[in-house]
Design an enzyme around this catalytic site. Structure first.
Site, PDB file in Angstrom:
ATOM      1  N   ARG A 206       0.852  -1.201   0.000  1.00  0.00           N
ATOM      2  CA  ARG A 206       0.000   0.000   0.000  1.00  0.00           C
ATOM      3  C   ARG A 206       0.889   1.253   0.000  1.00  0.00           C
ATOM      4  O   ARG A 206       0.640   2.217  -0.732  1.00  0.00           O
ATOM      5  CB  ARG A 206      -0.948  -0.018   1.205  1.00  0.00           C
ATOM      6  CG  ARG A 206      -2.106  -0.994   1.032  1.00  0.00           C
ATOM      7  CD  ARG A 206      -3.125  -0.886   2.164  1.00  0.00           C
ATOM      8  NE  ARG A 206      -2.675  -1.509   3.395  1.00  0.00           N
ATOM      9  CZ  ARG A 206      -2.978  -2.762   3.774  1.00  0.00           C
ATOM     10  NH1 ARG A 206      -3.765  -3.507   3.026  1.00  0.00           N
ATOM     11  NH2 ARG A 206      -2.529  -3.250   4.909  1.00  0.00           N
ATOM     12  N   ASP A 247     -15.879  -3.763  -4.564  1.00  0.00           N
ATOM     13  CA  ASP A 247     -15.849  -4.977  -3.759  1.00  0.00           C
ATOM     14  C   ASP A 247     -17.267  -5.546  -3.724  1.00  0.00           C
ATOM     15  O   ASP A 247     -18.236  -4.827  -3.975  1.00  0.00           O
ATOM     16  CB  ASP A 247     -15.359  -4.668  -2.334  1.00  0.00           C
ATOM     17  CG  ASP A 247     -14.781  -5.904  -1.649  1.00  0.00           C
ATOM     18  OD1 ASP A 247     -13.539  -6.049  -1.618  1.00  0.00           O
ATOM     19  OD2 ASP A 247     -15.569  -6.738  -1.148  1.00  0.00           O
ATOM     20  N   SER A 248     -17.363  -6.844  -3.410  1.00  0.00           N
ATOM     21  CA  SER A 248     -18.688  -7.449  -3.325  1.00  0.00           C
ATOM     22  C   SER A 248     -19.202  -7.460  -1.885  1.00  0.00           C
ATOM     23  O   SER A 248     -20.251  -8.011  -1.610  1.00  0.00           O
ATOM     24  CB  SER A 248     -18.642  -8.870  -3.888  1.00  0.00           C
ATOM     25  OG  SER A 248     -17.639  -9.605  -3.234  1.00  0.00           O
ATOM     26  N   ASP A 297      -6.465  -7.214  -6.393  1.00  0.00           N
ATOM     27  CA  ASP A 297      -6.056  -8.051  -5.258  1.00  0.00           C
ATOM     28  C   ASP A 297      -7.169  -9.043  -4.931  1.00  0.00           C
ATOM     29  O   ASP A 297      -7.834  -8.936  -3.898  1.00  0.00           O
ATOM     30  CB  ASP A 297      -5.738  -7.150  -4.053  1.00  0.00           C
ATOM     31  CG  ASP A 297      -5.176  -7.921  -2.879  1.00  0.00           C
ATOM     32  OD1 ASP A 297      -4.711  -9.061  -3.082  1.00  0.00           O
ATOM     33  OD2 ASP A 297      -5.198  -7.380  -1.750  1.00  0.00           O
ATOM     34  N   CYS A 337      -2.839 -14.288  -3.816  1.00  0.00           N
ATOM     35  CA  CYS A 337      -2.518 -14.756  -2.464  1.00  0.00           C
ATOM     36  C   CYS A 337      -2.764 -16.265  -2.367  1.00  0.00           C
ATOM     37  O   CYS A 337      -2.927 -16.811  -1.292  1.00  0.00           O
ATOM     38  CB  CYS A 337      -3.315 -13.992  -1.414  1.00  0.00           C
ATOM     39  SG  CYS A 337      -5.085 -14.162  -1.596  1.00  0.00           S
TER      40      CYS A 337
HETATM   41  N1  SAH Z   1      -6.660  -5.184  -1.165  1.00  0.00           N
HETATM   42  C1  SAH Z   1      -7.412  -5.349   0.067  1.00  0.00           C
HETATM   43  C2  SAH Z   1      -7.695  -6.795   0.373  1.00  0.00           C
HETATM   44  C3  SAH Z   1      -8.528  -7.528  -0.670  1.00  0.00           C
HETATM   45  S1  SAH Z   1      -9.178  -9.050  -0.141  1.00  0.00           S
HETATM   46  C4  SAH Z   1      -6.661  -4.646   1.194  1.00  0.00           C
HETATM   47  O1  SAH Z   1      -5.539  -4.158   0.977  1.00  0.00           O
HETATM   48  O2  SAH Z   1      -7.179  -4.567   2.307  1.00  0.00           O
HETATM   49  C5  SAH Z   1     -10.235  -9.534  -1.411  1.00  0.00           C
HETATM   50  C6  SAH Z   1     -11.571  -8.815  -1.461  1.00  0.00           C
HETATM   51  O3  SAH Z   1     -12.260  -9.259  -2.624  1.00  0.00           O
HETATM   52  C7  SAH Z   1     -12.528  -9.068  -0.314  1.00  0.00           C
HETATM   53  O4  SAH Z   1     -12.839  -7.842   0.295  1.00  0.00           O
HETATM   54  C8  SAH Z   1     -13.793  -9.669  -0.959  1.00  0.00           C
HETATM   55  O5  SAH Z   1     -14.996  -9.155  -0.390  1.00  0.00           O
HETATM   56  C9  SAH Z   1     -13.665  -9.199  -2.389  1.00  0.00           C
HETATM   57  N2  SAH Z   1     -14.291 -10.017  -3.445  1.00  0.00           N
HETATM   58  C10 SAH Z   1     -14.320 -11.369  -3.566  1.00  0.00           C
HETATM   59  N3  SAH Z   1     -14.886 -11.729  -4.749  1.00  0.00           N
HETATM   60  C11 SAH Z   1     -15.213 -10.574  -5.393  1.00  0.00           C
HETATM   61  C12 SAH Z   1     -15.797 -10.273  -6.666  1.00  0.00           C
HETATM   62  N4  SAH Z   1     -16.138 -11.251  -7.519  1.00  0.00           N
HETATM   63  N5  SAH Z   1     -15.975  -8.979  -7.011  1.00  0.00           N
HETATM   64  C13 SAH Z   1     -15.637  -7.987  -6.155  1.00  0.00           C
HETATM   65  N6  SAH Z   1     -15.048  -8.215  -4.950  1.00  0.00           N
HETATM   66  C14 SAH Z   1     -14.853  -9.485  -4.575  1.00  0.00           C
END
Ligand code: SAH
Length: 393
Positions: A206, A247-248, A297, A337
């Site tokens: 970040r 995000d979802s 991510d 990840c």
């Molecule tokens: N980059 C973030 C962490 C991401 S974790 C940070 O630095 O804090 C992955 C995220 O993807 C989760 O919040 C989850 O809710 C979201 N997610 C999972 N599947 C998804 C989709 N199909 N579309 C949008 N978001 C999704």
């Protein structure tokens, strides 16, 4: 002390200091969940002291390869002290960090994260579950905290035959904690947030993103899979004009909105979209919308190598879309990840995505997990988070 005899040839992983023995490696011997056992080779020679886990495919997790070492409360005190001291030497610019990272800290299955003055702990294996009392005492004494919250609701608990458990192990009070990461204020929900509440492993990435946004004078940013908007705050800190968080999870997005305000940025510079990332990118491509930087991510798509093939396709799809939705000269920070996808395979997947998207690009940086999530020489499974910073031609 019960002994567990391994099959011929199955002593190899312990001799290489890899702490796991799978059920197929055991010739004979049984013990209770989490009980300490003496592990011996097929010829009877001592290999390790380990925790036995009768329900798990990972039947044994080594505590020590030293026959003279006693597995008692003092071992946990020593290991925790060592782990905490190692973090203190890292110069982490935050009051939130991972203090214990399981196998890498000689404590298989244990995760301990510090969020300001609260610890959030995960017991993910029968061994650490059995030593919970000693571990909590050692953590309280060593870290000087008065509050420890348990988030043992990870799916691996079921594989260990352990029920999920959450709640206070020490102290009580609000499970919402404010942390400081770099210059930023962020709020973490210990009770309901992902993992132990926050993605601490992305801390340095970040920071790096904020730097790259500033250096490259990035204006429009898409933070895909934003969770609570850590990378969105980083983008604003780097001077981006506008950030879209996708995000979802609605609660995560509410937090992302809160984080923009908490850090003093104009809410007009941020949009939170509760949507699927693939869909958002597809719509952008057909609608002509482009971004100067995109962070990708996604959640863990391949927990083990067995899931790698299907996951590879999913990673490729989303990377292809993202590369297409970047402006020329735009920056992509793309992550995986998944333990089941190695660094090389990830590189190949992203390269394949670029071919399909018809774009060229340069890798300007390789990224990994923050140093408080250490990797050891002997436990390759510990390397899970990998990322590439790519500049589109
Ligand atoms: N980059 C973030 C962490 C991401 S974790 C940070 O630095 O804090 C992955 C995220 O993807 C989760 O919040 C989850 O809710 C979201 N997610 C999972 N599947 C998804 C989709 N199909 N579309 C949008 N978001 C999704």
């Amino acid at each position: 002390m019960k002994s567990i005899r391994l099959r011929p040839g199955r002593e190899r992983s312990l001799l290489r200091r890899h702490p796991w023995v799978f059920e197929g490696g055991v010739e004979r011997g049984k013990a209770d969940a989490g009980e300490t056992v003496r592990v011996e080779a097929s010829d009877g020679r001592f290999l390790a002291w380990a925790a036995y886990s009768p329900a798990s495919a990972i039947r044994l997790r080594a505590w020590s390869y030293d026959e003279s070492e006693r597995i008692d409360a003092s071992l946990f005190e020593r290991r925790i002290a060592k782990a905490v001291e190692a973090r203190a030497r890292l110069g982490i610019d935050s009051d939130a960090m991972r203090l214990v990272h399981g196998e890498a800290d000689g404590l298989p299955g244990l995760v301990v994260d510090r969020y300001a003055d609260v610890l959030c702990v995960q017991f993910g294996a029968a061994g650490v579950e059995r030593w919970k009392g000693a571990i909590v005492d050692a953590l309280a004494a060593r870290c000087g905290v008065h509050r420890i919250y348990e988030r043992s609701d990870v799916s691996v608990r079921a594989l260990e035959g352990l029920d999920p458990r959450t709640g206070w192990l020490l102290g009580d009070g609000a499970t919402d904690v404010e942390i400081r990461e770099h210059a930023w204020r962020l709020r973490v929900d210990l009770a309901h947030g992902h993992k132990t509440g926050f993605y601490l492993d992305q801390r340095e990435n970040r920071r790096r993103f904020a730097d790259l946004v500033r250096q490259r004078r990035v204006r429009q940013v898409l933070n895909a899979y934003s969770y609570t908007g850590g990378f969105s705050v980083a983008a604003l800190a780097g001077g981006a004009e506008h950030v879209t968080s996708v995000d979802s999870s609605a609660p995560a997005l509410e937090r992302a909105i809160e984080h923009v305000a908490l850090n003093g940025y104009d809410p007009a510079r941020h949009q939170a979209r509760d949507a699927d990332v693939n869909r958002t990118l597809r719509e952008a491509l057909t609608g002509g919308q482009r971004w100067d930087a995109i962070v990708l991510d996604p959640p863990k798509l391949a927990p083990t190598a067995a899931h790698a093939e299907r996951a590879a396709r999913a990673y490729k799809d989303v990377n292809r879309l993202a590369l297409g939705a970047l402006t020329p000269g735009g920056l992509l920070l793309t992550f995986s990840c998944s333990g089941g996808i190695g660094v090389e395979l990830f590189h190949k997947i992203v390269a394949g995505a670029a071919v399909d998207a018809g774009v060229d690009g340069a890798i300007v940086e390789r990224l990994g997990a923050a140093p408080d999530h250490p990797m050891t020489l002997f436990f390759p499974e510990g390397e899970y988070l990998k990322g590439l910073a790519i500049v589109k031609a």
